[in-house]
Design a protein around this motif. Structure first.
Motif, PDB file in Angstrom:
ATOM      1  N   VAL A  29      52.937  92.673   1.473  1.00 43.84           N
ATOM      2  CA  VAL A  29      51.765  92.253   0.689  1.00 43.84           C
ATOM      3  C   VAL A  29      51.688  90.737   0.573  1.00 43.84           C
ATOM      4  N   ARG A  30      52.822  90.093   0.374  1.00 42.49           N
ATOM      5  CA  ARG A  30      52.829  88.646   0.113  1.00 42.49           C
ATOM      6  C   ARG A  30      52.963  87.780   1.360  1.00 42.49           C
ATOM      7  N   ALA A  31      53.180  88.374   2.508  1.00 44.23           N
ATOM      8  CA  ALA A  31      53.409  87.592   3.738  1.00 44.23           C
ATOM      9  C   ALA A  31      52.157  86.810   4.128  1.00 44.23           C
ATOM     10  N   PRO A  32      52.352  85.594   4.602  1.00 45.71           N
ATOM     11  CA  PRO A  32      51.213  84.774   5.066  1.00 45.71           C
ATOM     12  C   PRO A  32      50.809  85.170   6.491  1.00 45.71           C
ATOM     13  N   TRP A  33      50.083  86.280   6.606  1.00 51.22           N
ATOM     14  CA  TRP A  33      49.713  86.827   7.914  1.00 51.22           C
ATOM     15  C   TRP A  33      48.793  85.897   8.689  1.00 51.22           C
ATOM     16  N   ARG A  34      48.041  85.069   7.999  1.00 51.87           N
ATOM     17  CA  ARG A  34      47.132  84.135   8.696  1.00 51.87           C
ATOM     18  C   ARG A  34      47.907  83.158   9.564  1.00 51.87           C
ATOM     19  N   ARG A  35      49.138  82.897   9.182  1.00 53.80           N
ATOM     20  CA  ARG A  35      49.971  81.988   9.969  1.00 53.80           C
ATOM     21  C   ARG A  35      50.224  82.561  11.365  1.00 53.80           C
ATOM     22  N   LEU A  36      50.285  83.887  11.481  1.00 55.01           N
ATOM     23  CA  LEU A  36      50.548  84.515  12.774  1.00 55.01           C
ATOM     24  C   LEU A  36      49.282  84.716  13.598  1.00 55.01           C
ATOM     25  N   GLN A  37      48.136  84.313  13.076  1.00 48.68           N
ATOM     26  CA  GLN A  37      46.908  84.370  13.872  1.00 48.68           C
ATOM     27  C   GLN A  37      46.933  83.339  14.991  1.00 48.68           C
ATOM     28  N   ASP A  38      47.692  82.284  14.794  1.00 48.94           N
ATOM     29  CA  ASP A  38      47.899  81.296  15.856  1.00 48.94           C
ATOM     30  C   ASP A  38      48.824  81.934  16.892  1.00 48.94           C
ATOM     31  N   SER A  39      48.376  82.005  18.139  1.00 46.38           N
ATOM     32  CA  SER A  39      49.142  82.726  19.165  1.00 46.38           C
ATOM     33  C   SER A  39      50.517  82.104  19.402  1.00 46.38           C
ATOM     34  N   GLU A  40      50.639  80.788  19.236  1.00 44.19           N
ATOM     35  CA  GLU A  40      51.940  80.140  19.393  1.00 44.19           C
ATOM     36  C   GLU A  40      52.920  80.624  18.345  1.00 44.19           C
ATOM     37  N   GLN A  41      52.470  80.662  17.102  1.00 45.35           N
ATOM     38  CA  GLN A  41      53.337  81.114  16.011  1.00 45.35           C
ATOM     39  C   GLN A  41      53.715  82.582  16.180  1.00 45.35           C
ATOM     40  N   ASN A  67      53.913  84.244  19.021  1.00 47.85           N
ATOM     41  CA  ASN A  67      54.859  84.341  20.122  1.00 47.85           C
ATOM     42  C   ASN A  67      56.262  83.919  19.702  1.00 47.85           C
ATOM     43  N   VAL A  68      56.362  82.876  18.902  1.00 50.02           N
ATOM     44  CA  VAL A  68      57.669  82.435  18.423  1.00 50.02           C
ATOM     45  C   VAL A  68      58.275  83.485  17.506  1.00 50.02           C
ATOM     46  N   TRP A  69      57.475  84.072  16.613  1.00 53.84           N
ATOM     47  CA  TRP A  69      57.965  85.093  15.674  1.00 53.84           C
ATOM     48  C   TRP A  69      58.471  86.318  16.430  1.00 53.84           C
ATOM     49  N   LEU A  70      57.676  86.799  17.376  1.00 49.27           N
ATOM     50  CA  LEU A  70      58.091  87.969  18.153  1.00 49.27           C
ATOM     51  C   LEU A  70      59.271  87.641  19.064  1.00 49.27           C
ATOM     52  N   GLY A  71      59.269  86.457  19.652  1.00 48.94           N
ATOM     53  CA  GLY A  71      60.385  86.047  20.498  1.00 48.94           C
ATOM     54  C   GLY A  71      61.680  85.925  19.727  1.00 48.94           C
ATOM     55  N   MET A  72      61.587  85.450  18.500  1.00 54.39           N
ATOM     56  CA  MET A  72      62.768  85.333  17.671  1.00 54.39           C
ATOM     57  C   MET A  72      63.337  86.707  17.335  1.00 54.39           C
ATOM     58  N   ILE A  73      62.454  87.677  17.130  1.00 51.37           N
ATOM     59  CA  ILE A  73      62.910  89.046  16.864  1.00 51.37           C
ATOM     60  C   ILE A  73      63.675  89.579  18.075  1.00 51.37           C
ATOM     61  N   VAL A  74      63.118  89.409  19.259  1.00 48.54           N
ATOM     62  CA  VAL A  74      63.771  89.899  20.479  1.00 48.54           C
ATOM     63  C   VAL A  74      65.094  89.168  20.704  1.00 48.54           C
ATOM     64  N   LEU A  75      65.102  87.858  20.530  1.00 45.17           N
ATOM     65  CA  LEU A  75      66.315  87.073  20.725  1.00 45.17           C
ATOM     66  C   LEU A  75      67.419  87.512  19.764  1.00 45.17           C
ATOM     67  N   LEU A  76      67.071  87.726  18.501  1.00 42.00           N
ATOM     68  CA  LEU A  76      68.082  88.136  17.531  1.00 42.00           C
ATOM     69  C   LEU A  76      68.595  89.540  17.819  1.00 42.00           C
ATOM     70  N   VAL A  77      67.729  90.430  18.280  1.00 39.34           N
ATOM     71  CA  VAL A  77      68.205  91.770  18.652  1.00 39.34           C
ATOM     72  C   VAL A  77      69.236  91.654  19.768  1.00 39.34           C
ATOM     73  N   LEU A  78      68.948  90.830  20.755  1.00 37.65           N
ATOM     74  CA  LEU A  78      69.886  90.664  21.871  1.00 37.65           C
ATOM     75  C   LEU A  78      71.190  90.011  21.418  1.00 37.65           C
ATOM     76  N   LEU A  79      71.101  88.951  20.629  1.00 41.10           N
ATOM     77  CA  LEU A  79      72.309  88.269  20.165  1.00 41.10           C
ATOM     78  C   LEU A  79      73.156  89.163  19.269  1.00 41.10           C
ATOM     79  N   LEU A  99      57.891  86.667   5.830  1.00 37.12           N
ATOM     80  CA  LEU A  99      57.841  86.975   7.259  1.00 37.12           C
ATOM     81  C   LEU A  99      59.245  87.142   7.836  1.00 37.12           C
ATOM     82  N   ALA A 100      60.212  86.403   7.305  1.00 31.07           N
ATOM     83  CA  ALA A 100      61.585  86.543   7.781  1.00 31.07           C
ATOM     84  C   ALA A 100      62.154  87.902   7.389  1.00 31.07           C
ATOM     85  N   PHE A 101      61.874  88.359   6.183  1.00 32.20           N
ATOM     86  CA  PHE A 101      62.373  89.670   5.746  1.00 32.20           C
ATOM     87  C   PHE A 101      61.795  90.783   6.610  1.00 32.20           C
TER      88      PHE A 101
END
Length: 95
Positions: free
Chosen positions: A24-36, A38-50, A79-81
């Motif tokens: 509910v409280r996440a700033p979803w508008r921040r993820l409307q920027d495709s760069e942000q 991509n970084v958010w999703l990439g970080m999820i994939v990277l952390l799963v692998l690590l 967004l981190a949670f």
């Protein structure tokens, strides 16, 4: 197990409330920027692998603490949670 099973049950009871609050409280508008996004999703994939590799920097200092810290500093607590919950689901499914 490392902890008493009561702690695990308590965590499963408390986690959904925090997850819904973060959704509910996440700033979803921040993820409307495709760069942000991509970084958010990439970080999820990277952390799963690590975290699946179970690599560590030093004894007692695992990559999960550093990854969670970087994720929180990059995207804020909500967004981190959500992202870290997805990471944990990915690690659980991976192995």
């Amino acid at each position: 197990t490392l902890l008493d099973p009561a702690w695990y049950w308590l965590a499963w009871i408390v986690w959904p409330a925090f997850f819904v609050r973060a959704l509910v409280r996440a700033p979803w508008r921040r993820l409307q920027d495709s760069e942000q996004l991509n970084v958010w999703l990439g970080m999820i994939v990277l952390l799963v692998l690590l975290w699946s590799l179970e690599a560590g920097v030093r004894p007692g200092l695992g990559m999960h603490l550093l990854g969670a810290t970087v994720f929180t500093l990059s995207f804020g607590p909500c967004l981190a949670f959500i992202g870290l919950s997805l990471v944990m689901a990915g690690v659980a499914l991976n192995g």
